[in-house]
Design a protein around this motif. Structure first.
Motif, short mmCIF file in Angstrom:
data_model
loop_
_atom_site.label_atom_id
_atom_site.label_comp_id
_atom_site.label_asym_id
_atom_site.label_seq_id
_atom_site.Cartn_x
_atom_site.Cartn_y
_atom_site.Cartn_z
N VAL A 171 76.44 71.35 39.72
CA VAL A 171 75.90 70.13 40.31
C VAL A 171 76.82 68.98 39.91
CG1 VAL A 171 73.93 68.58 40.47
CG2 VAL A 171 73.56 71.03 40.12
N ASN A 172 77.26 68.23 40.88
CA ASN A 172 78.05 67.03 40.62
C ASN A 172 77.21 66.05 39.81
OD1 ASN A 172 79.19 64.36 40.94
ND2 ASN A 172 80.45 65.15 42.59
N GLY A 173 77.65 65.76 38.59
CA GLY A 173 76.88 64.90 37.70
C GLY A 173 76.87 63.45 38.10
N GLN A 174 77.60 63.11 39.16
CA GLN A 174 77.62 61.74 39.66
C GLN A 174 76.79 61.60 40.93
OE1 GLN A 174 81.24 60.39 41.62
NE2 GLN A 174 81.15 58.42 40.53
N THR A 175 76.90 62.58 41.85
CA THR A 175 76.26 62.45 43.16
C THR A 175 75.10 63.42 43.38
OG1 THR A 175 77.75 64.07 44.21
CG2 THR A 175 78.48 61.76 44.13
N GLY A 176 75.00 64.51 42.58
CA GLY A 176 73.96 65.49 42.78
C GLY A 176 74.30 66.56 43.80
N ARG A 177 75.51 66.59 44.30
CA ARG A 177 75.93 67.61 45.25
C ARG A 177 75.96 68.97 44.55
NH1 ARG A 177 78.57 67.14 50.19
NH2 ARG A 177 79.75 68.95 50.86
N PHE A 230 78.25 60.73 33.06
CA PHE A 230 77.16 61.32 33.82
C PHE A 230 76.27 60.22 34.38
CE2 PHE A 230 78.33 65.21 31.74
CZ PHE A 230 77.89 66.22 32.58
N ALA A 231 75.87 60.39 35.63
CA ALA A 231 74.93 59.47 36.26
C ALA A 231 73.56 60.13 36.42
CB ALA A 231 75.44 59.00 37.62
N LEU A 232 73.51 61.47 36.39
CA LEU A 232 72.27 62.22 36.57
C LEU A 232 71.82 62.81 35.25
CD1 LEU A 232 72.91 64.26 39.86
CD2 LEU A 232 71.82 62.03 39.62
N GLU A 233 70.52 62.72 34.98
CA GLU A 233 69.93 63.41 33.85
C GLU A 233 69.70 64.88 34.24
OE1 GLU A 233 69.41 62.18 30.95
OE2 GLU A 233 69.27 59.99 31.16
N GLU A 234 69.45 65.71 33.23
CA GLU A 234 69.26 67.14 33.50
C GLU A 234 68.11 67.42 34.47
OE1 GLU A 234 68.32 71.37 31.22
OE2 GLU A 234 68.60 69.54 30.06
N PRO A 235 66.93 66.76 34.34
CA PRO A 235 65.85 67.03 35.31
C PRO A 235 66.26 66.76 36.75
CG PRO A 235 64.98 65.87 33.40
CD PRO A 235 66.48 65.84 33.28
N GLN A 236 67.05 65.71 36.96
CA GLN A 236 67.51 65.40 38.32
C GLN A 236 68.46 66.48 38.83
OE1 GLN A 236 68.92 61.47 36.91
NE2 GLN A 236 67.81 60.62 38.65
N ALA A 237 69.33 66.96 37.95
CA ALA A 237 70.26 68.02 38.34
C ALA A 237 69.51 69.31 38.64
CB ALA A 237 71.29 68.25 37.23
N HIS A 238 68.48 69.60 37.83
CA HIS A 238 67.68 70.81 38.05
C HIS A 238 66.93 70.72 39.38
CE1 HIS A 238 65.86 74.52 36.72
NE2 HIS A 238 66.47 74.42 35.55
N GLU A 239 66.43 69.55 39.69
CA GLU A 239 65.72 69.36 40.96
C GLU A 239 66.66 69.56 42.15
OE1 GLU A 239 63.22 65.86 43.35
OE2 GLU A 239 63.84 65.56 41.27
N ALA A 240 67.88 69.04 42.03
CA ALA A 240 68.87 69.22 43.10
C ALA A 240 69.21 70.69 43.28
CB ALA A 240 70.13 68.41 42.79
N MET A 241 69.34 71.42 42.17
CA MET A 241 69.64 72.85 42.26
C MET A 241 68.49 73.62 42.89
SD MET A 241 70.53 75.60 39.26
CE MET A 241 68.79 75.77 38.87
#
Length: 376
Positions: free
Chosen positions: A336-342, A130-141
Protein backbone atom coordinates in the motif's frame (compact mmCIF):
# COMPACT_ATOMS: atom_id res chain seq x y z
CA UNK A 1 79.15 4.53 4.94
CA UNK A 2 76.37 6.09 6.83
CA UNK A 3 72.95 4.87 5.81
CA UNK A 4 70.42 7.69 5.66
CA UNK A 5 67.47 7.34 7.97
CA UNK A 6 64.15 7.24 6.11
CA UNK A 7 61.29 8.44 8.26
CA UNK A 8 58.65 5.79 8.71
CA UNK A 9 55.48 6.52 6.76
CA UNK A 10 52.31 6.21 8.75
CA UNK A 11 49.68 4.14 6.96
CA UNK A 12 46.78 6.15 5.70
CA UNK A 13 43.72 5.88 7.86
CA UNK A 14 40.60 4.90 6.00
CA UNK A 15 38.01 7.60 6.08
CA UNK A 16 35.59 6.91 8.88
CA UNK A 17 32.03 6.23 7.88
CA UNK A 18 29.54 7.64 10.38
CA UNK A 19 27.13 5.20 11.88
CA UNK A 20 23.47 5.81 11.26
CA UNK A 21 21.59 7.70 13.92
CA UNK A 22 19.54 5.60 16.29
CA UNK A 23 15.90 5.32 15.21
CA UNK A 24 14.76 4.73 18.79
CA UNK A 25 13.70 7.80 20.72
CA UNK A 26 13.01 7.32 24.45
CA UNK A 27 10.13 9.26 25.93
CA UNK A 28 11.29 12.00 28.30
CA UNK A 29 8.28 11.33 30.54
CA UNK A 30 8.40 7.54 30.99
CA UNK A 31 11.39 6.21 29.02
CA UNK A 32 9.27 4.19 26.59
CA UNK A 33 9.94 4.15 22.86
CA UNK A 34 8.25 6.92 20.90
CA UNK A 35 7.00 6.48 17.34
CA UNK A 36 6.24 8.87 14.51
CA UNK A 37 2.50 9.45 14.04
CA UNK A 38 1.89 10.36 10.37
CA UNK A 39 -1.52 12.00 10.76
CA UNK A 40 -0.37 14.43 13.44
CA UNK A 41 3.22 14.83 12.25
CA UNK A 42 4.60 14.26 15.73
CA UNK A 43 6.37 11.73 17.96
CA UNK A 44 3.98 9.84 20.25
CA UNK A 45 4.60 7.56 23.22
CA UNK A 46 2.03 4.74 23.28
CA UNK A 47 2.84 4.03 26.92
CA UNK A 48 2.04 7.39 28.52
CA UNK A 49 0.62 9.47 25.65
CA UNK A 50 3.37 12.08 25.68
CA UNK A 51 3.89 13.73 22.30
CA UNK A 52 6.57 15.89 20.68
CA UNK A 53 6.15 17.84 17.45
CA UNK A 54 8.48 16.98 14.57
CA UNK A 55 9.46 20.03 12.57
CA UNK A 56 10.88 19.16 9.13
CA UNK A 57 14.25 20.73 8.41
CA UNK A 58 14.10 23.78 6.19
CA UNK A 59 17.45 23.10 4.54
CA UNK A 60 17.22 22.35 0.80
CA UNK A 61 17.52 18.74 -0.26
CA UNK A 62 20.91 18.28 -1.86
CA UNK A 63 21.22 17.03 -5.42
CA UNK A 64 24.51 15.08 -5.66
CA UNK A 65 26.60 15.08 -8.82
CA UNK A 66 26.56 11.58 -10.33
CA UNK A 67 30.36 11.61 -10.62
CA UNK A 68 30.67 12.24 -6.91
CA UNK A 69 28.40 9.32 -6.15
CA UNK A 70 30.24 6.89 -8.44
CA UNK A 71 33.82 7.73 -7.52
CA UNK A 72 35.67 5.08 -5.52
CA UNK A 73 32.63 2.97 -4.88
CA UNK A 74 30.40 5.87 -3.88
CA UNK A 75 33.11 7.19 -1.56
CA UNK A 76 32.40 10.72 -2.70
CA UNK A 77 28.90 10.74 -1.26
CA UNK A 78 28.06 10.75 2.44
CA UNK A 79 27.74 7.21 3.74
CA UNK A 80 26.33 5.52 6.81
CA UNK A 81 26.55 2.14 8.49
CA UNK A 82 23.42 0.24 9.49
CA UNK A 83 22.67 -3.11 11.08
CA UNK A 84 20.48 -5.31 8.90
CA UNK A 85 18.92 -8.76 8.83
CA UNK A 86 19.25 -10.67 5.56
CA UNK A 87 16.21 -12.67 4.46
CA UNK A 88 17.28 -16.09 3.08
CA UNK A 89 14.15 -16.27 0.90
CA UNK A 90 13.80 -12.89 -0.85
CA UNK A 91 17.25 -11.41 0.01
CA UNK A 92 15.75 -8.31 1.57
CA UNK A 93 18.05 -6.33 3.86
CA UNK A 94 15.87 -4.70 6.47
CA UNK A 95 17.12 -2.51 9.28
CA UNK A 96 16.18 -3.69 12.79
CA UNK A 97 16.79 -2.42 16.27
CA UNK A 98 20.04 -3.56 17.88
CA UNK A 99 18.25 -5.85 20.35
CA UNK A 100 16.40 -7.78 17.62
CA UNK A 101 18.04 -11.08 16.64
CA UNK A 102 15.07 -12.92 15.17
CA UNK A 103 12.11 -11.58 13.28
CA UNK A 104 9.74 -12.20 10.39
CA UNK A 105 10.66 -10.74 7.01
CA UNK A 106 8.03 -8.09 6.22
CA UNK A 107 8.41 -8.73 2.49
CA UNK A 108 7.68 -12.48 2.36
CA UNK A 109 6.77 -13.57 5.95
CA UNK A 110 9.83 -15.83 6.20
CA UNK A 111 11.31 -16.23 9.72
CA UNK A 112 14.71 -14.51 9.86
CA UNK A 113 17.00 -15.79 12.61
CA UNK A 114 20.46 -15.65 11.05
CA UNK A 115 22.46 -13.59 8.61
CA UNK A 116 22.81 -10.50 10.74
CA UNK A 117 25.38 -8.06 9.48
CA UNK A 118 26.38 -4.48 8.88
CA UNK A 119 25.59 -2.65 5.68
CA UNK A 120 27.47 0.39 4.38
CA UNK A 121 25.70 2.55 1.88
CA UNK A 122 25.05 6.06 0.67
CA UNK A 123 23.08 7.86 3.34
CA UNK A 124 19.50 8.83 2.43
CA UNK A 125 19.20 12.48 1.53
CA UNK A 126 15.44 12.78 1.83
CA UNK A 127 12.41 10.95 3.16
CA UNK A 128 8.74 11.11 2.24
CA UNK A 129 7.00 10.69 5.62
CA UNK A 130 4.08 8.29 6.00
CA UNK A 131 0.73 10.00 5.52
CA UNK A 132 -1.43 6.93 6.30
CA UNK A 133 -1.73 5.16 9.64
CA UNK A 134 -1.81 1.36 9.71
CA UNK A 135 -5.64 1.13 10.13
CA UNK A 136 -6.11 3.25 7.00
CA UNK A 137 -3.66 1.07 5.05
CA UNK A 138 -5.42 -2.08 6.28
CA UNK A 139 -8.79 -0.67 5.20
CA UNK A 140 -7.42 0.11 1.73
CA UNK A 141 -6.05 -3.42 1.43
CA UNK A 142 -9.37 -4.96 2.53
CA UNK A 143 -11.25 -2.92 -0.08
CA UNK A 144 -8.81 -4.14 -2.73
CA UNK A 145 -9.18 -7.77 -1.61
CA UNK A 146 -12.97 -7.39 -1.65
CA UNK A 147 -12.83 -6.39 -5.31
CA UNK A 148 -11.06 -9.67 -6.22
CA UNK A 149 -14.03 -11.96 -6.74
CA UNK A 150 -11.87 -14.90 -7.81
CA UNK A 151 -9.59 -14.71 -4.75
CA UNK A 152 -10.03 -17.59 -2.25
CA UNK A 153 -12.43 -16.76 0.56
CA UNK A 154 -10.01 -18.30 3.02
CA UNK A 155 -7.30 -15.83 2.06
CA UNK A 156 -9.67 -12.88 2.35
CA UNK A 157 -10.85 -13.99 5.79
CA UNK A 158 -7.27 -14.61 6.91
CA UNK A 159 -6.10 -11.21 5.68
CA UNK A 160 -9.06 -9.38 7.22
CA UNK A 161 -8.40 -10.74 10.71
CA UNK A 162 -6.38 -7.64 11.43
CA UNK A 163 -2.92 -9.15 10.97
CA UNK A 164 -0.35 -6.43 11.56
CA UNK A 165 1.06 -4.63 8.54
CA UNK A 166 4.65 -3.44 8.43
CA UNK A 167 5.55 0.14 7.63
CA UNK A 168 8.70 0.08 5.50
CA UNK A 169 10.67 2.94 4.03
CA UNK A 170 11.66 1.51 0.64
CA UNK A 171 14.81 2.90 -1.04
CA UNK A 172 14.64 4.70 -4.37
CA UNK A 173 17.02 6.71 -6.54
CA UNK A 174 15.91 9.87 -8.28
CA UNK A 175 17.86 11.37 -11.17
CA UNK A 176 17.93 14.80 -12.80
CA UNK A 177 19.58 15.37 -16.17
CA UNK A 178 19.72 17.82 -19.05
CA UNK A 179 19.65 16.27 -22.54
CA UNK A 180 20.08 17.51 -26.10
CA UNK A 181 19.39 15.07 -28.94
CA UNK A 182 20.14 15.41 -32.64
CA UNK A 183 18.17 13.05 -34.83
CA UNK A 184 17.55 11.97 -38.39
CA UNK A 185 14.54 10.09 -39.64
CA UNK A 186 11.57 10.12 -41.97
CA UNK A 187 8.11 11.60 -41.83
CA UNK A 188 5.25 9.58 -43.23
CA UNK A 189 2.13 11.35 -44.57
CA UNK A 190 -0.91 9.40 -45.64
CA UNK A 191 -2.52 9.98 -49.06
CA UNK A 192 -5.11 7.99 -51.03
CA UNK A 193 -5.25 6.65 -54.56
CA UNK A 194 -8.24 5.18 -56.36
CA UNK A 195 -8.16 1.55 -57.38
CA UNK A 196 -10.72 -0.67 -59.03
CA UNK A 197 -11.33 -4.00 -57.34
CA UNK A 198 -13.79 -6.84 -58.01
CA UNK A 199 -16.49 -7.49 -55.44
CA UNK A 200 -19.21 -10.07 -56.03
CA UNK A 201 -18.11 -10.21 -59.65
CA UNK A 202 -18.50 -6.45 -60.16
CA UNK A 203 -15.79 -3.77 -60.45
CA UNK A 204 -15.84 -1.32 -57.55
CA UNK A 205 -13.78 1.86 -57.15
CA UNK A 206 -12.12 2.18 -53.74
CA UNK A 207 -9.57 4.46 -52.09
CA UNK A 208 -6.33 2.78 -51.05
CA UNK A 209 -4.10 4.49 -48.40
CA UNK A 210 -0.44 5.08 -49.24
CA UNK A 211 2.43 6.62 -47.24
CA UNK A 212 4.68 9.34 -48.62
CA UNK A 213 8.05 9.37 -46.81
CA UNK A 214 10.24 12.48 -46.62
CA UNK A 215 13.57 12.82 -44.76
CA UNK A 216 13.71 14.85 -41.57
CA UNK A 217 16.49 16.10 -39.31
CA UNK A 218 16.27 18.11 -36.14
CA UNK A 219 17.10 18.57 -32.48
CA UNK A 220 15.09 18.19 -29.27
CA UNK A 221 16.02 19.10 -25.70
CA UNK A 222 14.53 18.12 -22.36
CA UNK A 223 15.34 18.53 -18.67
CA UNK A 224 14.46 15.42 -16.67
CA UNK A 225 13.45 16.13 -13.08
CA UNK A 226 13.27 13.31 -10.53
CA UNK A 227 13.23 10.17 -12.66
CA UNK A 228 12.30 7.65 -9.93
CA UNK A 229 14.03 4.25 -9.93
CA UNK A 230 13.35 1.48 -7.41
CA UNK A 231 16.52 0.56 -5.49
CA UNK A 232 15.09 -2.60 -3.94
CA UNK A 233 14.89 -6.18 -5.23
CA UNK A 234 12.74 -7.50 -2.39
CA UNK A 235 9.40 -6.76 -4.07
CA UNK A 236 8.27 -7.44 -7.63
CA UNK A 237 8.96 -4.31 -9.63
CA UNK A 238 5.44 -4.51 -11.06
CA UNK A 239 4.09 -4.00 -7.52
CA UNK A 240 6.06 -0.87 -6.76
CA UNK A 241 5.59 0.59 -10.26
CA UNK A 242 1.83 0.22 -9.75
CA UNK A 243 2.05 2.37 -6.61
CA UNK A 244 3.04 5.41 -8.67
CA UNK A 245 2.70 8.32 -8.92
CA UNK A 246 4.54 9.67 -5.90
CA UNK A 247 4.17 13.33 -4.97
CA UNK A 248 7.82 14.14 -4.30
CA UNK A 249 6.97 17.73 -3.40
CA UNK A 250 6.39 16.33 0.10
CA UNK A 251 10.00 15.16 0.48
CA UNK A 252 11.73 16.35 3.63
CA UNK A 253 15.46 16.36 4.35
CA UNK A 254 16.34 13.05 5.97
CA UNK A 255 15.73 12.98 9.72
CA UNK A 256 15.77 9.79 11.83
CA UNK A 257 12.63 10.91 13.71
CA UNK A 258 10.53 10.05 10.63
CA UNK A 259 11.71 6.43 10.90
CA UNK A 260 10.73 5.97 14.55
CA UNK A 261 8.30 3.05 14.75
CA UNK A 262 9.00 2.02 11.16
CA UNK A 263 11.70 0.05 9.37
CA UNK A 264 13.98 1.02 6.53
CA UNK A 265 15.28 -1.26 3.80
CA UNK A 266 18.85 -0.95 2.56
CA UNK A 267 19.15 -0.46 -1.19
CA UNK A 268 20.20 -3.46 -3.29
CA UNK A 269 20.32 -1.72 -6.66
CA UNK A 270 23.64 0.11 -6.90
CA UNK A 271 23.75 3.72 -8.04
CA UNK A 272 25.32 2.84 -11.41
CA UNK A 273 22.70 0.17 -12.10
CA UNK A 274 19.95 2.56 -11.12
CA UNK A 275 21.28 5.21 -13.47
CA UNK A 276 21.29 2.72 -16.36
CA UNK A 277 17.58 2.10 -15.78
CA UNK A 278 16.96 5.84 -15.58
CA UNK A 279 18.74 6.29 -18.92
CA UNK A 280 16.48 3.65 -20.46
CA UNK A 281 13.43 5.61 -19.28
CA UNK A 282 14.91 8.87 -20.51
CA UNK A 283 15.68 7.37 -23.92
CA UNK A 284 12.04 6.26 -24.28
CA UNK A 285 10.82 9.80 -23.53
CA UNK A 286 13.39 11.29 -25.93
CA UNK A 287 12.23 8.95 -28.71
CA UNK A 288 8.65 10.10 -28.10
CA UNK A 289 9.77 13.73 -28.28
CA UNK A 290 11.54 13.04 -31.57
CA UNK A 291 8.45 11.41 -33.07
CA UNK A 292 6.36 14.42 -32.09
CA UNK A 293 8.96 16.75 -33.59
CA UNK A 294 9.02 14.79 -36.87
CA UNK A 295 5.23 14.96 -37.09
CA UNK A 296 3.10 13.36 -39.77
CA UNK A 297 0.99 10.24 -39.55
CA UNK A 298 3.92 7.87 -39.10
CA UNK A 299 7.57 8.32 -38.16
CA UNK A 300 10.80 6.45 -38.67
CA UNK A 301 13.85 7.20 -36.51
CA UNK A 302 17.13 6.24 -38.16
CA UNK A 303 19.67 7.88 -35.82
CA UNK A 304 19.78 9.49 -32.37
CA UNK A 305 22.72 11.30 -30.82
CA UNK A 306 22.04 12.34 -27.21
CA UNK A 307 24.33 14.50 -25.12
CA UNK A 308 23.58 14.34 -21.40
CA UNK A 309 24.84 16.81 -18.80
CA UNK A 310 24.21 18.12 -15.30
CA UNK A 311 23.36 14.64 -14.01
CA UNK A 312 22.51 14.57 -10.31
CA UNK A 313 20.88 12.04 -8.00
CA UNK A 314 19.23 11.65 -4.61
CA UNK A 315 18.84 8.60 -2.39
CA UNK A 316 15.30 8.85 -1.00
CA UNK A 317 13.09 6.70 1.21
CA UNK A 318 9.42 6.34 0.24
CA UNK A 319 6.69 4.96 2.56
CA UNK A 320 5.09 1.58 1.86
CA UNK A 321 2.80 -0.53 4.05
CA UNK A 322 3.43 -4.24 3.46
CA UNK A 323 1.47 -7.35 4.39
CA UNK A 324 2.85 -10.82 3.68
CA UNK A 325 0.71 -13.87 4.34
CA UNK A 326 1.56 -17.56 4.31
CA UNK A 327 -1.58 -19.30 3.07
CA UNK A 328 -1.58 -23.04 2.28
CA UNK A 329 2.16 -23.05 1.76
CA UNK A 330 2.21 -20.01 -0.53
CA UNK A 331 3.22 -16.45 0.22
CA UNK A 332 0.93 -13.64 -0.87
CA UNK A 333 2.15 -10.05 -0.62
CA UNK A 334 0.22 -6.81 -0.68
CA UNK A 335 1.70 -3.31 -0.74
CA UNK A 336 0.00 0.00 0.00
CA UNK A 337 1.37 3.39 -0.96
CA UNK A 338 1.91 5.06 2.42
CA UNK A 339 1.18 8.46 0.89
CA UNK A 340 -1.87 7.87 -1.33
CA UNK A 341 -3.33 4.50 -0.23
CA UNK A 342 -2.95 2.93 -3.67
CA UNK A 343 -2.85 -0.91 -3.37
CA UNK A 344 -1.13 -3.61 -5.40
CA UNK A 345 -0.38 -7.27 -4.71
CA UNK A 346 -0.36 -10.85 -5.84
CA UNK A 347 -3.66 -11.95 -7.29
CA UNK A 348 -4.50 -15.48 -6.11
CA UNK A 349 -7.30 -17.39 -7.81
CA UNK A 350 -9.84 -19.81 -6.39
CA UNK A 351 -10.31 -22.90 -8.56
CA UNK A 352 -13.77 -23.46 -7.04
CA UNK A 353 -14.96 -19.93 -7.89
CA UNK A 354 -13.61 -20.21 -11.43
CA UNK A 355 -15.37 -23.57 -11.90
CA UNK A 356 -18.65 -22.14 -10.59
CA UNK A 357 -18.33 -19.15 -12.93
CA UNK A 358 -17.71 -21.44 -15.93
CA UNK A 359 -20.72 -23.61 -15.05
CA UNK A 360 -22.96 -20.56 -14.61
CA UNK A 361 -21.74 -19.21 -17.95
CA UNK A 362 -22.58 -22.49 -19.68
CA UNK A 363 -26.04 -22.53 -18.08
CA UNK A 364 -26.73 -18.96 -19.19
CA UNK A 365 -25.51 -19.75 -22.71
CA UNK A 366 -27.76 -22.82 -22.85
CA UNK A 367 -30.81 -20.81 -21.69
CA UNK A 368 -30.14 -18.07 -24.27
CA UNK A 369 -29.71 -20.69 -26.98
CA UNK A 370 -32.97 -22.43 -25.99
CA UNK A 371 -34.90 -19.15 -26.02
CA UNK A 372 -33.45 -18.23 -29.42
CA UNK A 373 -34.43 -21.62 -30.89
CA UNK A 374 -37.98 -21.31 -29.56
CA UNK A 375 -38.28 -17.81 -31.01
CA UNK A 376 -37.21 -19.04 -34.44
Amino acid sequence: MKVPVVPRREPERPREIPKTEDHRFPCEACGGDMRFEPAAGRMVCDHCGNSVDVTPARAPIREIDIREGLQDGAGGAEQEETRVLDCPNCSAQVEFDPDVHAAECPFCATPVVTGTGVNRHIKPGAVLPFALEEPQAHEAMNRWLGSLWFAPNGLQRYAKKGRKMSGIYVPFWTFDARTETSYSGQRGDTYFVRRTVMRDGKPVSVQVPKIRWTPRRGRVARFFDDVVVLASKSLPKSHTDALEPWDLSGLSPYAPQFLAGFRAEAYQVALEEGFREARTRMDAVIARDVRMDIGGDQQRITALDTRISDVTFKHVLLPVWIAAYKYRGETFRFVVNGQTGRVQGERPYSAIKITIAVILGLIVAAIVGFIASQTQ
